[in-house]
Scaffold this motif. Sequence first.
Motif, PDB file in Angstrom:
ATOM      1  N   ARG A  94      45.379  37.323  34.595  1.00 36.72           N
ATOM      2  CA  ARG A  94      45.511  35.911  34.226  1.00 36.72           C
ATOM      3  C   ARG A  94      44.174  35.193  34.407  1.00 36.72           C
ATOM      4  NH1 ARG A  94      49.384  31.567  37.167  1.00 36.72           N
ATOM      5  NH2 ARG A  94      49.067  29.885  35.687  1.00 36.72           N
ATOM      6  N   CYS A  95      43.487  35.465  35.496  1.00 38.53           N
ATOM      7  CA  CYS A  95      42.167  34.857  35.731  1.00 38.53           C
ATOM      8  C   CYS A  95      41.158  35.313  34.684  1.00 38.53           C
ATOM      9  CB  CYS A  95      41.650  35.207  37.122  1.00 38.53           C
ATOM     10  SG  CYS A  95      42.483  34.371  38.471  1.00 38.53           S
ATOM     11  N   MET A  96      41.277  36.563  34.268  1.00 36.17           N
ATOM     12  CA  MET A  96      40.324  37.111  33.307  1.00 36.17           C
ATOM     13  C   MET A  96      40.480  36.501  31.914  1.00 36.17           C
ATOM     14  SD  MET A  96      40.219  41.099  34.575  1.00 36.17           S
ATOM     15  CE  MET A  96      39.704  41.688  32.999  1.00 36.17           C
ATOM     16  N   LYS A  97      41.559  35.789  31.675  1.00 39.60           N
ATOM     17  CA  LYS A  97      41.737  35.125  30.386  1.00 39.60           C
ATOM     18  C   LYS A  97      40.803  33.924  30.237  1.00 39.60           C
ATOM     19  CE  LYS A  97      46.412  36.666  29.547  1.00 39.60           C
ATOM     20  NZ  LYS A  97      47.811  36.312  29.351  1.00 39.60           N
ATOM     21  N   VAL A  98      40.250  33.462  31.357  1.00 37.28           N
ATOM     22  CA  VAL A  98      39.279  32.373  31.311  1.00 37.28           C
ATOM     23  C   VAL A  98      37.948  32.952  30.842  1.00 37.28           C
ATOM     24  CG1 VAL A  98      38.026  30.638  32.657  1.00 37.28           C
ATOM     25  CG2 VAL A  98      40.442  31.130  33.170  1.00 37.28           C
ATOM     26  N   GLU A  99      37.365  32.345  29.828  1.00 42.43           N
ATOM     27  CA  GLU A  99      36.112  32.847  29.282  1.00 42.43           C
ATOM     28  C   GLU A  99      35.033  32.894  30.363  1.00 42.43           C
ATOM     29  OE1 GLU A  99      32.865  31.690  25.841  1.00 42.43           O
ATOM     30  OE2 GLU A  99      34.880  30.867  25.729  1.00 42.43           O
ATOM     31  N   GLY A 100      34.355  34.034  30.437  1.00 45.00           N
ATOM     32  CA  GLY A 100      33.264  34.201  31.390  1.00 45.00           C
ATOM     33  C   GLY A 100      33.683  34.803  32.717  1.00 45.00           C
ATOM     34  N   ILE A 101      34.972  34.999  32.929  1.00 42.58           N
ATOM     35  CA  ILE A 101      35.447  35.601  34.176  1.00 42.58           C
ATOM     36  C   ILE A 101      35.826  37.049  33.895  1.00 42.58           C
ATOM     37  CG2 ILE A 101      37.231  35.587  35.963  1.00 42.58           C
ATOM     38  CD1 ILE A 101      37.210  32.604  35.887  1.00 42.58           C
ATOM     39  N   GLY A 102      35.105  37.958  34.541  1.00 42.13           N
ATOM     40  CA  GLY A 102      35.374  39.379  34.401  1.00 42.13           C
ATOM     41  C   GLY A 102      36.230  39.885  35.539  1.00 42.13           C
ATOM     42  N   PHE A 103      36.363  41.194  35.578  1.00 45.77           N
ATOM     43  CA  PHE A 103      37.251  41.799  36.574  1.00 45.77           C
ATOM     44  C   PHE A 103      36.845  41.458  38.004  1.00 45.77           C
ATOM     45  CE2 PHE A 103      37.956  45.273  39.576  1.00 45.77           C
ATOM     46  CZ  PHE A 103      39.334  45.155  39.703  1.00 45.77           C
ATOM     47  N   LEU A 104      35.577  41.635  38.339  1.00 48.21           N
ATOM     48  CA  LEU A 104      35.165  41.432  39.734  1.00 48.21           C
ATOM     49  C   LEU A 104      35.326  39.982  40.181  1.00 48.21           C
ATOM     50  CD1 LEU A 104      32.077  43.781  39.883  1.00 48.21           C
ATOM     51  CD2 LEU A 104      34.263  44.078  41.059  1.00 48.21           C
ATOM     52  N   THR A 105      34.975  39.038  39.325  1.00 48.73           N
ATOM     53  CA  THR A 105      35.137  37.626  39.678  1.00 48.73           C
ATOM     54  C   THR A 105      36.616  37.290  39.838  1.00 48.73           C
ATOM     55  OG1 THR A 105      33.110  37.069  38.508  1.00 48.73           O
ATOM     56  CG2 THR A 105      34.624  35.260  38.978  1.00 48.73           C
ATOM     57  N   ALA A 106      37.424  37.759  38.908  1.00 47.96           N
ATOM     58  CA  ALA A 106      38.862  37.501  38.985  1.00 47.96           C
ATOM     59  C   ALA A 106      39.464  38.144  40.237  1.00 47.96           C
ATOM     60  CB  ALA A 106      39.563  38.034  37.734  1.00 47.96           C
ATOM     61  N   ALA A 107      39.064  39.370  40.515  1.00 46.84           N
ATOM     62  CA  ALA A 107      39.576  40.068  41.697  1.00 46.84           C
ATOM     63  C   ALA A 107      39.176  39.333  42.969  1.00 46.84           C
ATOM     64  CB  ALA A 107      39.064  41.504  41.728  1.00 46.84           C
ATOM     65  N   ARG A 108      37.956  38.821  42.998  1.00 46.41           N
ATOM     66  CA  ARG A 108      37.484  38.104  44.185  1.00 46.41           C
ATOM     67  C   ARG A 108      38.227  36.785  44.356  1.00 46.41           C
ATOM     68  NH1 ARG A 108      36.693  36.966  48.550  1.00 46.41           N
ATOM     69  NH2 ARG A 108      34.743  36.838  49.671  1.00 46.41           N
ATOM     70  N   LEU A 109      38.510  36.090  43.255  1.00 47.99           N
ATOM     71  CA  LEU A 109      39.290  34.849  43.335  1.00 47.99           C
ATOM     72  C   LEU A 109      40.698  35.122  43.865  1.00 47.99           C
ATOM     73  CD1 LEU A 109      38.315  32.989  40.044  1.00 47.99           C
ATOM     74  CD2 LEU A 109      38.058  32.116  42.378  1.00 47.99           C
ATOM     75  N   VAL A 110      41.335  36.125  43.299  1.00 52.15           N
ATOM     76  CA  VAL A 110      42.689  36.473  43.739  1.00 52.15           C
ATOM     77  C   VAL A 110      42.672  36.906  45.205  1.00 52.15           C
ATOM     78  CG1 VAL A 110      44.594  38.107  43.395  1.00 52.15           C
ATOM     79  CG2 VAL A 110      43.533  36.994  41.431  1.00 52.15           C
ATOM     80  N   THR A 111      41.667  37.655  45.596  1.00 54.00           N
ATOM     81  CA  THR A 111      41.532  38.073  46.992  1.00 54.00           C
ATOM     82  C   THR A 111      41.367  36.866  47.900  1.00 54.00           C
ATOM     83  OG1 THR A 111      40.584  40.209  46.383  1.00 54.00           O
ATOM     84  CG2 THR A 111      40.138  39.424  48.613  1.00 54.00           C
TER      85      THR A 111
END
Length: 139
Positions: A94-111
């Motif tokens: 869901r986070c990765m659907k935001v333009e410019g957010i890849g796996f690592l950024t999304a994973a870090r946000l969720v973490t």
Amino acid sequence: QDARLLARYLKNELDELRPWIPASPLYRQLLSLFRRRAALVQARTGLVQSWTNEPFLRTAFAHQVNSMKRFEALVEKKIRDVLQEAGLMRQVNRCMKVEGIGFLTAARLVTSFQRGEFSGANAFIAFLGLDLRVSKSGQ
């Protein structure tokens, strides 16, 4: 003076205070993986920058860099596996659907969101250190 300051703080802020809750094992494990990956990337980047113009052992060095990249990918896979086991990949996607957010950024946000309960979006943003405040000189 310290006791008076603490008493005044408690009197004024008691309703807003929440008990401290230690980080979950999941959060600590993921945070450790992110930190280790960051250290690996930093080490690889430093080596590449210091050896870029050095022809000596160029082929051997290229193999070493590729090995470090494979190790980074292995750590990323472990992060993905831990998130999958915890049932958090839906939030990551869901986070990765935001333009410019890849796996690592999304994973870090969720973490980061797993750290604890936040009273609202503003509290989470403050926890991340992204709450911007305008500061003008002379005020």
